[in-house]
Write an enzyme that holds these catalytic residues in place. Structure first.
Site, mmCIF file in Angstrom:
data_model
loop_
_atom_site.group_PDB
_atom_site.id
_atom_site.type_symbol
_atom_site.label_atom_id
_atom_site.label_comp_id
_atom_site.label_asym_id
_atom_site.label_seq_id
_atom_site.Cartn_x
_atom_site.Cartn_y
_atom_site.Cartn_z
ATOM 1 N N ARG A 72 10.271 32.972 3.284
ATOM 2 C CA ARG A 72 10.623 31.935 4.251
ATOM 3 C C ARG A 72 11.772 31.068 3.722
ATOM 4 N NH1 ARG A 72 5.913 28.666 6.573
ATOM 5 N NH2 ARG A 72 7.554 28.137 8.070
ATOM 6 N N GLN A 103 7.174 18.605 12.428
ATOM 7 C CA GLN A 103 6.158 19.480 11.849
ATOM 8 C C GLN A 103 6.830 20.550 10.984
ATOM 9 O OE1 GLN A 103 2.991 20.454 15.116
ATOM 10 N NE2 GLN A 103 4.871 19.847 16.157
ATOM 11 N N ASP A 106 11.539 22.849 7.116
ATOM 12 C CA ASP A 106 12.820 23.537 6.832
ATOM 13 C C ASP A 106 13.989 22.628 6.491
ATOM 14 O OD1 ASP A 106 13.054 24.246 10.404
ATOM 15 O OD2 ASP A 106 13.706 22.467 9.269
ATOM 16 N N HIS A 121 4.209 18.043 7.815
ATOM 17 C CA HIS A 121 3.652 19.239 7.168
ATOM 18 C C HIS A 121 4.361 19.579 5.857
ATOM 19 C CE1 HIS A 121 2.061 20.526 11.383
ATOM 20 N NE2 HIS A 121 1.311 19.621 10.826
ATOM 21 N N CYS A 129 2.544 21.051 -9.326
ATOM 22 C CA CYS A 129 1.483 21.722 -10.083
ATOM 23 C C CYS A 129 0.129 21.272 -9.545
ATOM 24 C CB CYS A 129 1.600 21.351 -11.564
ATOM 25 S SG CYS A 129 0.160 21.818 -12.529
ATOM 26 N N CYS A 132 -1.666 19.183 -12.848
ATOM 27 C CA CYS A 132 -1.191 17.872 -13.326
ATOM 28 C C CYS A 132 -0.277 17.181 -12.314
ATOM 29 C CB CYS A 132 -0.448 18.039 -14.656
ATOM 30 S SG CYS A 132 1.145 18.850 -14.465
ATOM 31 N N GLY A 188 10.102 21.691 21.342
ATOM 32 C CA GLY A 188 9.841 22.958 20.667
ATOM 33 C C GLY A 188 8.537 23.018 19.898
ATOM 34 N N THR A 189 7.474 22.477 20.477
ATOM 35 C CA THR A 189 6.159 22.620 19.844
ATOM 36 C C THR A 189 5.132 23.049 20.890
ATOM 37 O OG1 THR A 189 4.400 21.538 18.572
ATOM 38 C CG2 THR A 189 5.621 20.145 20.118
HETATM 39 N N1 APR Z 1 13.860 25.656 22.411
HETATM 40 C C1 APR Z 1 12.747 24.924 22.759
HETATM 41 N N2 APR Z 1 11.461 25.381 22.578
HETATM 42 C C2 APR Z 1 11.319 26.607 22.043
HETATM 43 C C3 APR Z 1 12.439 27.434 21.680
HETATM 44 C C4 APR Z 1 13.752 26.890 21.890
HETATM 45 N N3 APR Z 1 14.845 27.585 21.584
HETATM 46 N N4 APR Z 1 11.961 28.611 21.178
HETATM 47 C C5 APR Z 1 10.582 28.517 21.203
HETATM 48 N N5 APR Z 1 10.205 27.323 21.726
HETATM 49 C C6 APR Z 1 8.844 26.784 21.884
HETATM 50 C C7 APR Z 1 7.754 27.802 22.203
HETATM 51 O O1 APR Z 1 7.634 27.997 23.603
HETATM 52 C C8 APR Z 1 6.502 27.098 21.634
HETATM 53 O O2 APR Z 1 5.922 26.226 22.598
HETATM 54 O O3 APR Z 1 8.480 26.239 20.631
HETATM 55 C C9 APR Z 1 7.064 26.247 20.477
HETATM 56 C C10 APR Z 1 6.728 26.748 19.085
HETATM 57 O O4 APR Z 1 5.339 26.613 18.923
HETATM 58 P P1 APR Z 1 4.621 27.099 17.571
HETATM 59 O O5 APR Z 1 5.183 28.390 17.152
HETATM 60 O O6 APR Z 1 3.162 26.984 17.814
HETATM 61 O O7 APR Z 1 5.117 26.014 16.489
HETATM 62 P P2 APR Z 1 4.605 24.533 16.225
HETATM 63 O O8 APR Z 1 4.097 23.888 17.474
HETATM 64 O O9 APR Z 1 5.655 23.850 15.484
HETATM 65 O O10 APR Z 1 3.354 24.825 15.232
HETATM 66 C C11 APR Z 1 2.707 23.727 14.652
HETATM 67 O O11 APR Z 1 1.458 25.208 13.225
HETATM 68 O O12 APR Z 1 1.521 27.153 12.031
HETATM 69 C C12 APR Z 1 1.484 25.781 11.917
HETATM 70 O O13 APR Z 1 2.262 24.371 10.172
HETATM 71 C C13 APR Z 1 2.704 25.215 11.196
HETATM 72 O O14 APR Z 1 4.021 23.259 11.745
HETATM 73 C C14 APR Z 1 3.408 24.407 12.286
HETATM 74 C C15 APR Z 1 2.293 24.056 13.238
#
Ligand code: APR
Length: 248
Positions: A72, A103, A106, A121, A129, A132, A188-189
């Site tokens: 990654r 979240q 990167d 996150h 470590c 320690c 984008g979540t």
């Molecule tokens: N622009 C906007 N939204 C987008 C795009 C884009 N180009 N591409 C994908 N998406 C949306 C998807 O439709 C989805 O709803 O981004 C979202 C990504 O969702 P997840 O993959 O579930 O990611 P996230 O919500 O950040 O996950 C939360 O889960 O696995 C753990 O720790 C990890 O921080 C992460 C947490």
């Protein structure tokens, strides 16, 4: 509502906002080439989070977990912030107060120039470590073996694994920003991972105006004031332009 038609009301809310929060997830970095976790091309469709993103799995097979994080880290090092990241950094210059609550591990918001960032996150560039708690960052070599601390302890990435607590300082500051903002963007979540996603409901409860930006609807779409469906890298620069025109 498609990206083409951001409502006048939403533009007004943003342009007159004293405080704006951008709550971002993996979709924010998708256009930078970093895979998302869920949905059609999601990582967790192919790989098991229980084998790679939890502490017991790390103790059982530290080399496998490191191999995964090195992979990654390689992708992240080869990627650059996209237009969406840069638009958010730009908002910080034209609005009184902008906070990024991410979240993502990167570092792309920081690399795009955002200053006011909370990482819920963790961050893949930091390591420590488990014995320690000495921190190791750049000096960690990307080998396929889990690195060891000078005390002999295993070194792990400073990211939050499933079943672990979020860094309290970051979460409390994010909660504070979310509960005291005028506009709360959800970018984008999938809004399914808690306690991070609880910030959406906390902002709503405190009266923030909620704007979702996603390529599709999510669990939280039902409580949005406006949902803009499309890519973050297309929609955010457009909103920025329109807000700049309004403020001019
Ligand atoms: N622009 C906007 N939204 C987008 C795009 C884009 N180009 N591409 C994908 N998406 C949306 C998807 O439709 C989805 O709803 O981004 C979202 C990504 O969702 P997840 O993959 O579930 O990611 P996230 O919500 O950040 O996950 C939360 O889960 O696995 C753990 O720790 C990890 O921080 C992460 C947490």
């Amino acid at each position: 509502m498609s990206a083409e038609t951001i409502s006048k009301n939403t533009l007004e809310k943003i342009a007159s906002a004293k405080s704006v929060v951008f709550f971002t997830g993996a979709g924010m970095s998708a256009e930078s080439g970093i895979p998302v976790f869920r949905g059609k091309d999601g990582i967790w469709n192919k790989l098991k989070p229980e084998e790679l993103a939890n502490f017991d799995a790390f103790l059982k097979n530290p080399d496998l977990v490191w191999e995964w994080y090195n992979h990654r880290k390689q992708i992240i090092h080869e990627s650059v912030p996209n237009k969406g990241h840069f638009a958010i950094a730009e908002f910080e210059k034209i609005l009184p107060e902008v906070t990024v609550v991410t979240q993502n591990i990167d570092n792309l918001h920081k690399r795009a120039g955002s200053k006011n960032i909370y990482e819920l996150h963790g961050n893949i560039e930091r390591n420590f470590c488990i014995k320690c708690h000495t921190y190791y960052n750049e000096e960690i070599e990307l080998t396929d073996k889990a690195p060891r601390c000078k005390c002999g302890g295993l070194i792990r990435p400073d990211v939050v694994w499933f079943g672990e607590y979020l860094p309290q300082d970051q979460f409390i500051a994010s909660e504070n920003a979310s509960e005291n903002c005028d506009v709360f963007f959800i970018v984008g979540t999938s809004a399914v991972v808690f306690p991070a996603a609880s910030l959406i409901y906390a902002a709503k409860e405190k009266g923030a105006y909620l704007v979702e930006i996603n390529i599709e609807s999510t669990e939280a779409s039902r409580i949005m004031n406006e949902s803009l469906y499309g890519r973050a890298g297309d929609i955010l620069p457009k909103i920025l332009e329109e807000v700049k025109n309004k403020l001019a």
